[in-house]
Design a protein around this motif. Structure first.
Motif, PDB file in Angstrom:
ATOM      1  N   THR A  18       5.381   1.174  -8.915  1.00 14.36           N
ATOM      2  CA  THR A  18       4.037   1.722  -9.151  1.00 14.36           C
ATOM      3  C   THR A  18       3.983   2.284 -10.563  1.00 14.36           C
ATOM      4  OG1 THR A  18       4.642   3.922  -8.305  1.00 14.36           O
ATOM      5  CG2 THR A  18       3.707   2.330  -6.726  1.00 14.36           C
ATOM      6  N   ARG A  20       1.561   5.150 -13.080  1.00 12.99           N
ATOM      7  CA  ARG A  20       0.466   6.117 -13.183  1.00 12.99           C
ATOM      8  C   ARG A  20       0.469   6.720 -14.573  1.00 12.99           C
ATOM      9  NH1 ARG A  20       1.785  11.554 -12.868  1.00 12.99           N
ATOM     10  NH2 ARG A  20       3.978  11.984 -12.403  1.00 12.99           N
ATOM     11  N   ALA A  32      -8.126   9.530 -11.608  1.00 12.35           N
ATOM     12  CA  ALA A  32      -7.258   9.360 -10.440  1.00 12.35           C
ATOM     13  C   ALA A  32      -5.926   8.735 -10.810  1.00 12.35           C
ATOM     14  CB  ALA A  32      -7.956   8.506  -9.385  1.00 12.35           C
ATOM     15  N   THR A  35      -2.842  11.001 -10.676  1.00 10.11           N
ATOM     16  CA  THR A  35      -2.270  11.453  -9.408  1.00 10.11           C
ATOM     17  C   THR A  35      -2.013  10.319  -8.427  1.00 10.11           C
ATOM     18  OG1 THR A  35      -4.508  11.870  -8.573  1.00 10.11           O
ATOM     19  CG2 THR A  35      -3.327  13.721  -9.590  1.00 10.11           C
ATOM     20  N   THR A  36      -2.775   9.258  -8.545  1.00  8.25           N
ATOM     21  CA  THR A  36      -2.653   8.149  -7.595  1.00  8.25           C
ATOM     22  C   THR A  36      -2.180   6.904  -8.334  1.00  8.25           C
ATOM     23  OG1 THR A  36      -4.509   9.052  -6.327  1.00  8.25           O
ATOM     24  CG2 THR A  36      -3.837   6.771  -5.853  1.00  8.25           C
ATOM     25  N   PRO A  37      -0.927   6.533  -8.160  1.00  5.73           N
ATOM     26  CA  PRO A  37      -0.408   5.367  -8.891  1.00  5.73           C
ATOM     27  C   PRO A  37      -0.988   4.072  -8.347  1.00  5.73           C
ATOM     28  CG  PRO A  37       1.245   6.196  -7.371  1.00  5.73           C
ATOM     29  CD  PRO A  37       0.107   7.174  -7.322  1.00  5.73           C
ATOM     30  N   VAL A  38      -0.920   3.034  -9.173  1.00  9.23           N
ATOM     31  CA  VAL A  38      -1.320   1.694  -8.760  1.00  9.23           C
ATOM     32  C   VAL A  38      -0.080   0.814  -8.720  1.00  9.23           C
ATOM     33  CG1 VAL A  38      -3.630   1.941  -9.733  1.00  9.23           C
ATOM     34  CG2 VAL A  38      -1.806   0.905 -11.105  1.00  9.23           C
TER      35      VAL A  38
END
Length: 822
Positions: A18, A20, A32, A35-38
């Motif tokens: 991932t 971020r 986002a 805080t929210t990985p892809v």
């Protein structure tokens, strides 16, 4: 047991990465990401990860390049959790083949390393950090643009071209934008990464250098070994090539061993057009007690030299393979995609085929890009394309102080070690234009006595090449005159770049030069219509539209396109005419230069056009655009890079028919020269025939007979040169803006075929530079020919693959010079 086991940490190997954002100017709409990985793909780049996740639009489209600039200023963290089971080996290493670029590597909370070089690989001992079952690996990349700016502020600014101080760190220069490329400074794990476990001893590097001793082949294989602490067993290294096996015993702890293999008779490797490309499999095996290891590769047996010794004309640049001089017909190569991790063997094969199909025998890997993948060099070995390899310095001054110097040495040693085995590797070149830049671009005042790269080009790099690849010639730079006391871009000596054409003067200036070797020159033109309109959506479409200018990176590029028309072609009236006129002018300008250079043979020994390929959809110097469509320039190159070239050139006593035969066979043919009318019917006003005989690898000049060379009315007449073997050339007494061309000079018909359709054009008068653009009907359609000139009564059939056959074709699909000037 084997000496090595591998746990891949790539996405193809099942690893779940991932990414971020951790720092930098992330827009609020993307907050986002902090805080929210892809999901990330490894190998890959943050841009391609964000694109795949649907977070950003295509960076190539419209004006997205600018709106996405924040990505290159932001720091990114890649993370993976992976299981590891103890396998009984003594040593575990994290091997990262490519980290882009300034990275902090952390395993299970402990910082393993900090790196700062995209162009080298790394190996870290993590034996004490790995744990059974779950491990966490985090690699945080500093924002490349901010990092370059910070380093420039800390260390001082060294002169450079373009916007960002790319020369402050060891990262692909063109990644920060170039006069043909987008500013999409990337970050990411761009080459494979893995855990390697081993015991006792392992093969570190293998450097097999294949050469010739008379008819015998000699392979000097240098093997470096890594030994685990406390391992005391001797090892045996064996090399097998061409059915011959040679082995040697290696005492424990020996860092490097050489094994020489001799083959009584070998087939020599030749560049295309000079012979075949036989390649020999090489296998290296290692045995030490119960430990084993192996390496495999291929080599070709050949010798390569470059002659720059002064002669009566100045100083040549003659590249010879196996003792035979090669006339270079080449192109400069840039990274084939701005996001290089999208490239693979298939994409390289397609683009290298563009060079081969155009008659080229050399590609120059330019210094603002990358050391290409093994696929690139393997394919060049197979098809016989020589490779001129720049070290990665371009259009800038570079500090020779630490920490940059150590990074330069490490990357150069790795690059030479990896690439030296390739038969296609013909030249190591120290830099692109930096010596020229120091002499002439106003660098000395801002440098104020500081180092600028001279020590790399004249000391460090040649020493590395002499040590690790002594069979391959080294050149300090391009351009270069091979003498400290001669201007580096002197046409009489060595290699030359011709850039006053395009930047300042008309392309007729090419004929004012008599260069020994031209390693860069070129002229701009737009990409295919379908390529251009896939990313430019200005309404109405205009050369100076907002999005069009995003895809025109050259300084005053559109003004130079317009000025470059000179009196050759009229200024356009519509956007369709702009597109066709500037594509045509690009093709004519470059062909004009190459025909002149070849007419100077043997004084001139080659040309390397700028450039073969594009890395995105853009108005540029490329012959093949960012979607892989061959521009008119490519078809012009195929003609002027043919093994046998006829061209009419001016000389003091009048026009001559210059014939260059770059084959091993004598060229014997009958040549008919005719002065004809441009009007309907194409009346022959004068005609003569002569015998042409050109020896192998040679050239001759034949005066154009006075009856043909002297026009009655230069505005309505032209000269057609036609050889019995099909070779043709044309000579015009005036430019197209004064030439009386018939507007309705041909008829056309369309016939469907199994894989597309044919368009047959029959001329009723002179038709100059016929071109068919099927991509305007279907972006997937491709045509087999372009820039066809027909005299009255002649016909030509264009074959189109892909797309449905239209009922008829006309402007803007079927174009000629006639419809611009008639």
């Amino acid at each position: 047991m084997t000496s090595l086991t591998v746990v891949p940490l790539t996405s193809a190997g099942g690893a779940a990465w991932t990414v971020r954002a951790v720092d930098g100017p992330v827009p609020d709409r993307h907050s986002a990401l902090r805080t929210t990985p892809v999901t990330a793909t490894v190998p890959g780049e943050v841009h391609t990860d964000l694109l795949a996740a649907g977070v950003i639009p295509d960076p190539f489209d419209g004006a997205n390049e600018g709106t996405l600039a924040w990505i290159g200023r932001t720091s990114w963290s890649y993370r993976i959790e992976f299981d590891w089971d103890a396998d009984g080996h003594a040593v575990q290493e994290l091997v990262a083949e490519g980290l882009d670029t300034v990275a902090t590597v952390t395993l299970n909370g402990t910082v393993v390393a900090r790196t700062s070089n995209q162009h080298r690989s790394y190996r870290f001992d993590v034996t004490a950090l790995l744990v059974a079952e779950s491990n966490e690996l985090v690699i945080e990349f500093a924002g490349p643009v901010e990092t370059a700016n910070r380093l420039a502020e800390q260390l001082g600014v060294w002169p450079h071209t373009n916007l960002h101080p790319y020369n402050a760190l060891r990262k692909m220069a063109s990644n920060f934008g170039w006069d043909w490329g987008p500013d999409v400074a990337t970050a990411g794990i761009w080459r494979p990464i893995r855990i390697e476990s081993w015991t006792g001893v392992r093969i570190d590097t293998v450097r097999p250098l294949a050469g010739l001793d008379g008819d015998r082949g000699v392979l000097d294989t240098r093997v470096t070994l890594a030994w685990a602490d406390g391992f005391t067993a001797d090892a045996t290294v064996a090399v097998e090539v061409g059915g011959t096996s040679t082995e040697t015993t290696v005492p424990a702890g020996t860092a490097e061993v050489g094994v020489t293999s001799t083959l009584d008779a070998v087939d020599r490797w030749w560049p295309r057009g000079y012979g075949d490309q036989p390649l020999y499999d090489v296998s290296v095996s290692l045995r030490a007690g119960e430990q084993t290891g192996d390496w495999t590769g291929r080599v070709g047996f050949r010798t390569i030299t470059v002659d720059v010794a002064p002669d009566e004309h100045g100083g040549p640049f003659v590249l010879s393979v196996n003792g035979k001089p090669v006339y270079v017909r080449g192109a400069n190569w840039i990274p084939d995609d701005a996001f290089v991790t999208r490239l693979n063997r298939e994409t390289y094969q397609r683009s290298i085929a563009d060079a081969v199909d155009a008659g080229m025998n050399l590609l120059r890997v330019w210094g603002g890009g990358i050391y290409e993948t093994d696929d690139f060099y393997d394919i060049c070995d197979e098809v016989g394309l020589l490779v001129w390899q720049d070290f990665l310095f371009a259009c800038a001054a570079y500090s020779e102080d630490e920490p940059l110097r150590s990074e330069v040495e490490a990357e150069a040693r790795q690059a030479v070690t990896r690439l030296a085995r390739h038969a296609s590797l013909a030249v190591w070149n120290g830099n692109n234009e930096n010596i020229w830049g120091y002499v002439e671009w106003g660098w000395r005042q801002p440098l104020a006595g500081r180092t600028w790269g001279e020590g790399y080009y004249f000391d460090l790099l040649p020493k590395i090449v002499a040590e690790l690849d002594p069979r391959t010639p080294y050149s300090p730079g391009s351009p270069y005159s091979y003498d400290h006391f001669i201007h580096p871009n002197d046409e009489r000596h060595g290699t030359m770049h011709i850039w006053d054409v395009w930047n300042q003067v008309d392309y007729s200036t090419y004929r004012k030069y008599q260069p020994r070797f031209v390693s860069e020159f070129g002229f701009q033109g737009p990409p295919a219509w379908s390529t251009l309109t896939s990313v430019v959506h200005d309404e109405p479409l205009d050369p100076y539209g907002e999005q069009m200018l995003v895809h025109q990176k050259a300084n005053e590029g559109n003004l130079k396109l317009e000025r470059g028309l000179g009196n050759h072609l009229p200024r356009w009236k519509t956007i369709d005419d702009w597109h066709w006129t500037t594509q045509l002018n690009q093709a004519r300008a470059v062909a004009y230069g190459i025909e002149h250079f070849r007419s100077l043979f043997p004084l001139n020994t080659g040309a390397v056009v700028w450039q073969l390929n594009d890395n995105w959809p853009v108005i540029s110097w490329a012959a093949v655009d960012g979607h892989g469509i061959r521009k008119p320039l490519w078809f012009a190159l195929r003609r002027v890079y043919a093994d046998r070239l006829l061209t009419v050139q001016p000389r003091e006593d009048g026009p001559v028919v210059a014939a260059h035969n770059d084959t091993e066979e004598t060229w014997s043919t009958e040549v008919t020269v005719a002065r004809r009318s441009t009007a309907a019917g194409g009346e022959v006003l004068a005609q003569e025939t002569f015998s042409l005989e050109v020896g192998p690898r040679s050239a001759v000049l034949n005066s154009l007979p006075a009856s043909v060379a002297t026009p009655g009315d230069p505005t309505t007449e032209y000269v057609e040169v036609r050889a019995a073997d099909g070779s043709t050339a044309y000579w015009y007494f005036v430019e197209d803006t004064a030439l009386q061309l018939v507007g309705d000079a041909f008829t056309s018909s369309v016939t469907a075929t199994g894989d597309g359709y044919d368009v047959t054009v029959t001329a009723t008068a002179l038709v100059k530079d016929l071109a068919l653009f099927p991509d305007r009907l279907d972006a997937a359609a491709r045509v087999d020919s372009c820039l066809i000139t027909l005299s009255a009564g002649e016909a030509h059939t264009f074959h189109v693959t892909g797309g449905a056959a239209p009922d008829t074709v006309g402007v803007p699909v079927l174009r000629s010079a006639n419809d611009l000037v008639a």
